[in-house]
Scaffold this active site. Structure first.
Site, PDB file in Angstrom:
ATOM      1  N   ASP A 179      -0.291  -2.704   2.623  1.00 21.47           N
ATOM      2  CA  ASP A 179      -0.314  -1.536   3.344  1.00 21.47           C
ATOM      3  C   ASP A 179      -1.013  -1.431   4.469  1.00 21.47           C
ATOM      4  O   ASP A 179      -1.535  -0.443   4.899  1.00 21.47           O
ATOM      5  CB  ASP A 179      -0.971  -0.303   2.560  1.00 21.47           C
ATOM      6  CG  ASP A 179      -0.285  -0.422   0.916  1.00 21.47           C
ATOM      7  OD1 ASP A 179       1.008  -0.327   0.742  1.00 21.47           O
ATOM      8  OD2 ASP A 179      -0.817  -0.351  -0.128  1.00 21.47           O
ATOM      9  N   LYS A 200       2.210  -3.068   8.353  1.00 19.39           N
ATOM     10  CA  LYS A 200       3.183  -4.357   8.843  1.00 19.39           C
ATOM     11  C   LYS A 200       4.348  -3.755   9.335  1.00 19.39           C
ATOM     12  O   LYS A 200       5.039  -4.392  10.293  1.00 19.39           O
ATOM     13  CB  LYS A 200       3.317  -5.229   7.314  1.00 19.39           C
ATOM     14  CG  LYS A 200       2.467  -6.036   7.155  1.00 19.39           C
ATOM     15  CD  LYS A 200       2.458  -7.038   5.819  1.00 19.39           C
ATOM     16  CE  LYS A 200       3.060  -6.035   4.665  1.00 19.39           C
ATOM     17  NZ  LYS A 200       1.992  -5.835   4.090  1.00 19.39           N
ATOM     18  N   GLY A 234       7.046  -1.232   0.278  1.00 20.37           N
ATOM     19  CA  GLY A 234       7.450  -0.096   0.770  1.00 20.37           C
ATOM     20  C   GLY A 234       7.310   0.390   2.110  1.00 20.37           C
ATOM     21  O   GLY A 234       5.903  -0.152   2.672  1.00 20.37           O
ATOM     22  N   HIS A 235       8.197   0.737   2.689  1.00 20.44           N
ATOM     23  CA  HIS A 235       8.088   0.769   4.220  1.00 20.44           C
ATOM     24  C   HIS A 235       8.961   2.029   4.667  1.00 20.44           C
ATOM     25  O   HIS A 235      10.090   2.149   4.359  1.00 20.44           O
ATOM     26  CB  HIS A 235       8.667  -0.503   4.916  1.00 20.44           C
ATOM     27  CG  HIS A 235       8.619  -0.275   6.641  1.00 20.44           C
ATOM     28  ND1 HIS A 235       9.478  -1.105   7.222  1.00 20.44           N
ATOM     29  CD2 HIS A 235       8.301   0.423   7.543  1.00 20.44           C
ATOM     30  CE1 HIS A 235       9.241  -0.860   8.486  1.00 20.44           C
ATOM     31  NE2 HIS A 235       8.485   0.151   8.630  1.00 20.44           N
ATOM     32  N   THR A 289       3.043  -1.997  -9.935  1.00 22.55           N
ATOM     33  CA  THR A 289       3.969  -0.852  -9.480  1.00 22.55           C
ATOM     34  C   THR A 289       4.724  -0.763 -10.671  1.00 22.55           C
ATOM     35  O   THR A 289       5.811   0.055 -10.647  1.00 22.55           O
ATOM     36  CB  THR A 289       4.568  -1.328  -8.447  1.00 22.55           C
ATOM     37  OG1 THR A 289       5.405  -2.370  -8.522  1.00 22.55           O
ATOM     38  CG2 THR A 289       3.966  -1.518  -7.076  1.00 22.55           C
ATOM     39  N   GLN A 337       3.278  -7.043   0.626  1.00 20.05           N
ATOM     40  CA  GLN A 337       1.957  -6.988   0.156  1.00 20.05           C
ATOM     41  C   GLN A 337       1.041  -7.694   1.296  1.00 20.05           C
ATOM     42  O   GLN A 337       1.298  -7.734   2.385  1.00 20.05           O
ATOM     43  CB  GLN A 337       2.032  -7.892  -1.510  1.00 20.05           C
ATOM     44  CG  GLN A 337       2.858  -7.059  -2.391  1.00 20.05           C
ATOM     45  CD  GLN A 337       4.200  -7.349  -2.503  1.00 20.05           C
ATOM     46  OE1 GLN A 337       4.628  -8.509  -2.313  1.00 20.05           O
ATOM     47  NE2 GLN A 337       5.044  -6.195  -2.523  1.00 20.05           N
ATOM     48  N   VAL A 343       5.459   3.578  -2.452  1.00 21.77           N
ATOM     49  CA  VAL A 343       6.518   3.169  -3.444  1.00 21.77           C
ATOM     50  C   VAL A 343       5.949   3.959  -4.775  1.00 21.77           C
ATOM     51  O   VAL A 343       6.723   4.681  -5.432  1.00 21.77           O
ATOM     52  CB  VAL A 343       6.195   1.743  -3.821  1.00 21.77           C
ATOM     53  CG1 VAL A 343       7.153   1.536  -5.096  1.00 21.77           C
ATOM     54  CG2 VAL A 343       6.945   0.854  -2.830  1.00 21.77           C
TER      55      VAL A 343
HETATM   56  P1  IMP Z   1       3.014  -5.831  -8.832  1.00 17.81           P
HETATM   57  O1  IMP Z   1       3.391  -6.634  -7.578  1.00 17.81           O
HETATM   58  O2  IMP Z   1       3.789  -4.685  -9.077  1.00 17.81           O
HETATM   59  O3  IMP Z   1       3.030  -6.663 -10.033  1.00 17.81           O
HETATM   60  O4  IMP Z   1       1.500  -5.312  -8.783  1.00 17.81           O
HETATM   61  C1  IMP Z   1       0.392  -6.174  -8.659  1.00 17.81           C
HETATM   62  C2  IMP Z   1      -0.512  -5.548  -7.592  1.00 17.81           C
HETATM   63  O5  IMP Z   1      -0.376  -5.682  -6.446  1.00 17.81           O
HETATM   64  C3  IMP Z   1      -1.141  -3.996  -7.876  1.00 17.81           C
HETATM   65  O6  IMP Z   1      -2.434  -4.083  -7.446  1.00 17.81           O
HETATM   66  C4  IMP Z   1      -0.259  -3.298  -6.930  1.00 17.81           C
HETATM   67  O7  IMP Z   1      -1.068  -2.226  -6.477  1.00 17.81           O
HETATM   68  C5  IMP Z   1      -0.187  -4.388  -5.665  1.00 17.81           C
HETATM   69  N1  IMP Z   1       0.979  -4.079  -4.702  1.00 17.81           N
HETATM   70  C6  IMP Z   1       2.126  -4.556  -5.108  1.00 17.81           C
HETATM   71  N2  IMP Z   1       3.262  -4.206  -4.123  1.00 17.81           N
HETATM   72  C7  IMP Z   1       2.173  -3.569  -3.128  1.00 17.81           C
HETATM   73  C8  IMP Z   1       2.380  -3.232  -1.772  1.00 17.81           C
HETATM   74  O8  IMP Z   1       3.590  -3.203  -1.536  1.00 17.81           O
HETATM   75  N3  IMP Z   1       1.275  -2.897  -1.156  1.00 17.81           N
HETATM   76  C9  IMP Z   1       0.002  -2.464  -1.543  1.00 17.81           C
HETATM   77  N4  IMP Z   1      -0.299  -3.179  -3.128  1.00 17.81           N
HETATM   78  C10 IMP Z   1       1.003  -3.919  -3.689  1.00 17.81           C
END
Ligand code: IMP
Length: 437
Positions: A16, A19, A43-44, A130, A221, A297
């Protein structure tokens, strides 16, 4: 000076970082924008002519007619979500055809059983995912049993057998709510939907790069959420570092010209896990509100804290970051003083990086304190017009991490950036004619 032809954009913190704004701006003068890892956990939001476009699995180039977007082999695709996001964009007037979008035949699918498994595992693991099925889908990929896009084209029997294998592995008990016969039916329909877009994308990209086409690799991420280098287990399930742009698309490392790391002027994190500079006071709340720090998201409130230089230095090292883009400097405008963590006390011992074995120790950030600038930086477009204290803050960071800050962002608006290196000026021409939908 060689013009940059291929560039990776990665988040240099826990995600976040903003980007999206950079990818959006750079994509205007790119031929390709390709995602290389992650799924719809990213998410964007793009706002163009008053219309809001929410992108999660689609690369940010999708709203531009002059750009071809690619979803690379390193991504995981939830077929239900993909179709929904695709159709929502089309309803909003975005033209999508195979000249605009290609999907790697080697990308893995996220199935409903993965989403279910993610939710159930979260009850035990409490990572703060998520809940989109990302981790379980990557587990099946690494376990060499994933259903890939290419599998959809190998016949119904083949898909059925692979599905049964996946259900058996997950444990029928765990996923019994989801009938595999229904999933099979949906997958056969999805095959027809996605067929025109499926391609051998490593070949397309390599051929196009040889022809001189410009390619942007869009990270999702942040690099501190990398499965190998991040704050494990509080990480995502893919490699988010820039070398993943190579493995996640099939473009060799020697073809990548530049890596930009995107960092906020402070730090945020969603989900659980270490965050030494986290603020639990009014200042943290002020940063959260002024910076609109809520997840795109999941809508979750982001944890906010001071800039963590050792963490940023680690990100620069592990992701091979050549230059930095510093975002949201304007969020700090009203603060009396601003802190930067320069090192830690780990069980009383000074350290300028954290080892994994330090994580259960007592970690206290050591701060350098800077006077605030107490005036608006919003919309400033040249470095000299910034308040003196803001300049000092930026110059301090750049010197400490020994990496040039080539872009400073001064508002959410696309045009509100300070470009500090002429190499990047043409990317921000303020010409929005490429935004033809
Ligand atoms: P997952 O990717 O859904 O398995 O989540 C694993 C970790 O990555 C969690 O702490 C989420 O909050 C974080 N995470 C996943 N996608 C994003 C993103 O796009 N932005 C920030 N954190 C993310």
């Amino acid at each position: 000076m060689k013009e940059i032809q291929t560039m990776v954009i990665v988040g240099a913190q826990w995600g976040d970082e903003g980007k999206g704004k950079l990818v959006d701006a750079f994509s205007e003068s790119s031929d390709y924008v390709t995602r290389f890892q992650g799924g719809h956990n990213a998410g964007h939001t793009l706002v163009i002519d008053g219309i809001t476009y929410k992108l999660s699995i689609m690369p940010s180039g999708i709203v531009r007619n002059n750009v071809r977007s690619i979803i690379g082999n390193g991504c995981v695709i939830d077929y239900r979500h993909f179709q929904k996001e695709f159709e929502t964009l089309v309803e909003k007037g975005v033209k999508i055809n195979p000249d605009k979008l290609l999907v790697s035949e080697d990308a893995s699918l996220i199935l409903p059983l993965h989403v279910e498994k993610d939710k159930q595992q979260e009850q035990v693991n409490n990572i703060g995912t998520t809940k989109k099925g990302i981790g379980p889908a990557y587990e099946d990929k690494i376990g060499r049993r994933a259903l890939k896009i290419a599998d959809l084209f190998l016949g119904e029997k083949h898909i059925k057998n692979k599905l049964i294998g996946l259900y058996e592995n997950a444990g029928y008990e765990l996923v019994k709510k989801i009938l595999y016969e229904d999933v099979l039916k949906e997958l056969l329909e999805f095959k027809k939907f996605i067929e025109p877009y499926v391609a051998t994308t490593w070949k397309v990209l390599n051929d196009e790069i040889k022809q001189g086409k410009k390619v942007l690799f869009e990270g999702a991420q942040g690099v501190l959420l990398d499965i190998d280098h991040g704050t494990y287990p509080y990480v995502t399930s893919s490699n988010t570092v820039s070398s993943s742009a190579s493995s996640g698309t099939g473009v060799g490392m020697n073809k990548i010209d530049h890596v930009i790391g995107v960092a906020k002027a402070y730090t945020t994190r969603v989900g659980n896990g270490e965050f030494p500079t986290e603020l639990f006071d009014d200042i943290g709340e002020h940063i959260c509100q002024k910076g609109h720090e809520y997840g795109t998201v999941t809508g979750r409130k982001r944890r906010c804290g001071w800039l963590d230089l050792p963490a940023l230095k680690k990100a620069i090292d592990i992701a091979g970051i050549d230059s930095l883009s510093l975002m949201k400097i304007d969020v700090l405008d009203e603060l009396d003083e601003i802190k930067i963590c320069t090192k830690y006390l780990v069980d009383g011992q000074e350290k300028d990086f954290l080892s994994t074995v330090d994580k259960n120790k007592n970690i206290t950030p050591v701060y350098e304190v800077f006077p605030g600038w107490k005036q608006s930086t919003e919309g400033i477009k040249d470095f000299d017009s910034l308040p003196e204290n803001a300049k000092k803050y930026i110059q301090y960071i750049e010197k400490a991490v020994q990496t040039p800050i080539v872009v400073v962002s001064t508002s959410p608006k696309r045009e509100d950036v300070i470009i500090r290196d002429v190499k990047f000026e043409h990317f921000f021409s303020n010409d929005t004619s490429g935004l033809k939908i």
